[in-house]
Design a protein around this motif. Structure first.
Motif, PDB file in Angstrom:
ATOM      1  N   LEU A 129       8.316  -4.111  20.373  1.00 45.37           N
ATOM      2  CA  LEU A 129       8.437  -4.740  19.057  1.00 45.37           C
ATOM      3  C   LEU A 129       7.088  -5.006  18.401  1.00 45.37           C
ATOM      4  O   LEU A 129       7.025  -5.216  17.188  1.00 45.37           O
ATOM      5  N   ASN A 130       6.007  -4.997  19.178  1.00 48.86           N
ATOM      6  CA  ASN A 130       4.688  -5.206  18.579  1.00 48.86           C
ATOM      7  C   ASN A 130       4.306  -4.080  17.619  1.00 48.86           C
ATOM      8  O   ASN A 130       3.391  -4.239  16.810  1.00 48.86           O
ATOM      9  N   SER A 131       4.988  -2.947  17.727  1.00 43.79           N
ATOM     10  CA  SER A 131       4.694  -1.803  16.856  1.00 43.79           C
ATOM     11  C   SER A 131       5.702  -1.659  15.722  1.00 43.79           C
ATOM     12  O   SER A 131       5.796  -0.595  15.105  1.00 43.79           O
ATOM     13  N   LEU A 132       6.439  -2.724  15.433  1.00 43.88           N
ATOM     14  CA  LEU A 132       7.453  -2.647  14.382  1.00 43.88           C
ATOM     15  C   LEU A 132       6.852  -2.199  13.053  1.00 43.88           C
ATOM     16  O   LEU A 132       7.410  -1.353  12.355  1.00 43.88           O
ATOM     17  N   GLY A 133       5.698  -2.759  12.692  1.00 40.59           N
ATOM     18  CA  GLY A 133       5.074  -2.377  11.425  1.00 40.59           C
ATOM     19  C   GLY A 133       4.727  -0.903  11.375  1.00 40.59           C
ATOM     20  O   GLY A 133       4.878  -0.252  10.334  1.00 40.59           O
ATOM     21  N   LYS A 134       4.274  -0.349  12.499  1.00 37.50           N
ATOM     22  CA  LYS A 134       3.946   1.076  12.541  1.00 37.50           C
ATOM     23  C   LYS A 134       5.201   1.926  12.403  1.00 37.50           C
ATOM     24  O   LYS A 134       5.194   2.951  11.712  1.00 37.50           O
ATOM     25  N   ALA A 135       6.276   1.514  13.061  1.00 38.20           N
ATOM     26  CA  ALA A 135       7.526   2.266  12.951  1.00 38.20           C
ATOM     27  C   ALA A 135       8.024   2.293  11.514  1.00 38.20           C
ATOM     28  O   ALA A 135       8.551   3.303  11.040  1.00 38.20           O
ATOM     29  N   MET A 136       7.832   1.192  10.807  1.00 41.33           N
ATOM     30  CA  MET A 136       8.306   1.090   9.427  1.00 41.33           C
ATOM     31  C   MET A 136       7.428   1.855   8.445  1.00 41.33           C
ATOM     32  O   MET A 136       7.773   1.975   7.270  1.00 41.33           O
ATOM     33  N   ALA A 137       6.299   2.382   8.910  1.00 38.86           N
ATOM     34  CA  ALA A 137       5.387   3.123   8.037  1.00 38.86           C
ATOM     35  C   ALA A 137       5.554   4.632   8.160  1.00 38.86           C
ATOM     36  O   ALA A 137       4.814   5.383   7.532  1.00 38.86           O
ATOM     37  N   GLN A 138       6.521   5.092   8.952  1.00 32.97           N
ATOM     38  CA  GLN A 138       6.735   6.522   9.168  1.00 32.97           C
ATOM     39  C   GLN A 138       7.885   7.040   8.297  1.00 32.97           C
ATOM     40  O   GLN A 138       8.757   6.276   7.886  1.00 32.97           O
ATOM     41  N   ASP A 139       7.904   8.349   8.077  1.00 28.38           N
ATOM     42  CA  ASP A 139       9.113   8.937   7.496  1.00 28.38           C
ATOM     43  C   ASP A 139      10.294   8.694   8.424  1.00 28.38           C
ATOM     44  O   ASP A 139      11.396   8.385   7.974  1.00 28.38           O
ATOM     45  N   ILE A 140      10.057   8.844   9.721  1.00 27.97           N
ATOM     46  CA  ILE A 140      11.025   8.403  10.730  1.00 27.97           C
ATOM     47  C   ILE A 140      10.263   7.704  11.845  1.00 27.97           C
ATOM     48  O   ILE A 140       9.395   8.298  12.488  1.00 27.97           O
ATOM     49  N   GLY A 141      10.587   6.439  12.049  1.00 27.41           N
ATOM     50  CA  GLY A 141      10.006   5.661  13.135  1.00 27.41           C
ATOM     51  C   GLY A 141      11.062   5.359  14.179  1.00 27.41           C
ATOM     52  O   GLY A 141      12.189   4.986  13.842  1.00 27.41           O
ATOM     53  N   GLU A 153      16.256   2.218  17.943  1.00 24.62           N
ATOM     54  CA  GLU A 153      16.408   1.875  16.532  1.00 24.62           C
ATOM     55  C   GLU A 153      15.598   2.873  15.703  1.00 24.62           C
ATOM     56  O   GLU A 153      14.500   3.277  16.100  1.00 24.62           O
ATOM     57  N   ILE A 154      16.131   3.245  14.543  1.00 22.51           N
ATOM     58  CA  ILE A 154      15.481   4.229  13.687  1.00 22.51           C
ATOM     59  C   ILE A 154      15.158   3.605  12.329  1.00 22.51           C
ATOM     60  O   ILE A 154      16.000   2.932  11.725  1.00 22.51           O
ATOM     61  N   TYR A 155      13.929   3.850  11.863  1.00 22.04           N
ATOM     62  CA  TYR A 155      13.496   3.457  10.520  1.00 22.04           C
ATOM     63  C   TYR A 155      13.211   4.725   9.727  1.00 22.04           C
ATOM     64  O   TYR A 155      12.594   5.664  10.242  1.00 22.04           O
ATOM     65  N   ILE A 156      13.651   4.750   8.482  1.00 20.00           N
ATOM     66  CA  ILE A 156      13.559   5.971   7.678  1.00 20.00           C
ATOM     67  C   ILE A 156      12.904   5.677   6.326  1.00 20.00           C
ATOM     68  O   ILE A 156      13.213   4.679   5.674  1.00 20.00           O
ATOM     69  N   GLY A 157      12.004   6.569   5.921  1.00 22.96           N
ATOM     70  CA  GLY A 157      11.465   6.519   4.569  1.00 22.96           C
ATOM     71  C   GLY A 157      10.244   5.650   4.372  1.00 22.96           C
ATOM     72  O   GLY A 157       9.935   5.273   3.243  1.00 22.96           O
ATOM     73  N   GLY A 158       9.516   5.344   5.442  1.00 21.92           N
ATOM     74  CA  GLY A 158       8.297   4.561   5.283  1.00 21.92           C
ATOM     75  C   GLY A 158       7.173   5.377   4.666  1.00 21.92           C
ATOM     76  O   GLY A 158       7.118   6.597   4.807  1.00 21.92           O
ATOM     77  N   LEU A 159       6.277   4.683   3.968  1.00 22.89           N
ATOM     78  CA  LEU A 159       5.138   5.335   3.319  1.00 22.89           C
ATOM     79  C   LEU A 159       3.905   4.449   3.433  1.00 22.89           C
ATOM     80  O   LEU A 159       4.003   3.224   3.359  1.00 22.89           O
ATOM     81  N   LEU A 160       2.754   5.080   3.576  1.00 22.08           N
ATOM     82  CA  LEU A 160       1.476   4.385   3.443  1.00 22.08           C
ATOM     83  C   LEU A 160       0.840   4.861   2.135  1.00 22.08           C
ATOM     84  O   LEU A 160       1.469   4.848   1.104  1.00 22.08           O
TER      85      LEU A 160
END
Length: 223
Positions: A129-141, A153-160
């Motif tokens: 969970l310490n990498s939650l922010g990084k996962a949320m910054a990917q197209d797919i985390g 858990e999958i995160y979709i559509g993140g952008l930097l």
């Protein structure tokens, strides 16, 4: 522009060298160091996605430098309108890592790296969970599930970049063997509906019904 070559200031170029999902052997680093001294400005830059860039290659030395990189069996790439090299945290060795992050990331990289897409597409695999922010910054985390051990858990559509956006959490934990299917489905949506220079998030927000399709597909995988 040649794949893996980035224009720099003063009519110079950088060569982007990919490791094995962020890992390099000592022999590879020695070869890279020798090439940097011979063709570049003696400086190597580490990137946020676990790659190295050989900097300061002149236009006249560009072709010989590329040939030398290939002869040294180093992996040149990670640019252009493609799926970029999969990034992985250090969860395989880190005490907080909840699974073998590197092995999982390498399996995804083997399947998806280099696939043509409308703009670019970044996948990241993270071990706690310490990498939650990084996962949320990917197209797919991809992260271990908060609620169902052994699932993801999958995160979709993140952008930097200049318009950072947090990826959306799809609230359907998936088994490991289902994650590649989920990524494949999202990639197909992106390739079918996107045009250059759209990133995945723009495509999904412009056609909001696609978010619903993704949710339905994830639920079908989880059954």
């Amino acid at each position: 522009m040649i794949f893996g070559v980035l224009p720099q200031k003063k009519n110079q170029y950088a060569l982007r060298i990919l490791g094995n999902c962020g890992e390099f052997t000592s022999e590879e680093l020695l070869r890279l160091s020798e090439l940097t001294a011979k063709f570049g400005n003696g400086k190597i830059t580490a990137t946020s996605r676990g790659t190295f860039e050989l900097n300061g290659v002149s236009e006249s030395e560009l072709e010989p430098a590329i040939e030398a990189v290939q002869a040294a069996k180093l992996r040149l790439g990670g640019t252009g309108a493609t799926v970029r090299a999969v990034v992985a945290c250090k969860g395989t060795d880190c005490r907080k890592g909840m699974f073998d992050v590197h092995a999982f990331a390498c399996r995804l990289d083997k399947e998806f790296y280099g696939i043509d897409v409308p703009k670019k597409f970044k996948i990241g695999v993270f071990g706690c969970l310490n990498s939650l922010g990084k996962a949320m910054a990917q197209d797919i985390g991809v992260m271990p599930s908060f609620t169902e051990p052994g699932k993801f858990e999958i995160y979709i559509g993140g952008l930097l970049g200049n318009r950072p956006v947090q990826g959306k959490h799809i609230p359907v934990p998936l088994k490991e063997e289902m994650v590649a299917d989920a990524i494949r489905y999202v990639l197909d949506i992106y390739k079918t509906n996107g045009i250059y220079p759209q990133r995945l998030r723009t495509v999904l927000d412009d056609k909001k019904e696609l978010w619903q399709e993704i949710n339905y597909y994830f639920k079908s995988l989880a059954k």
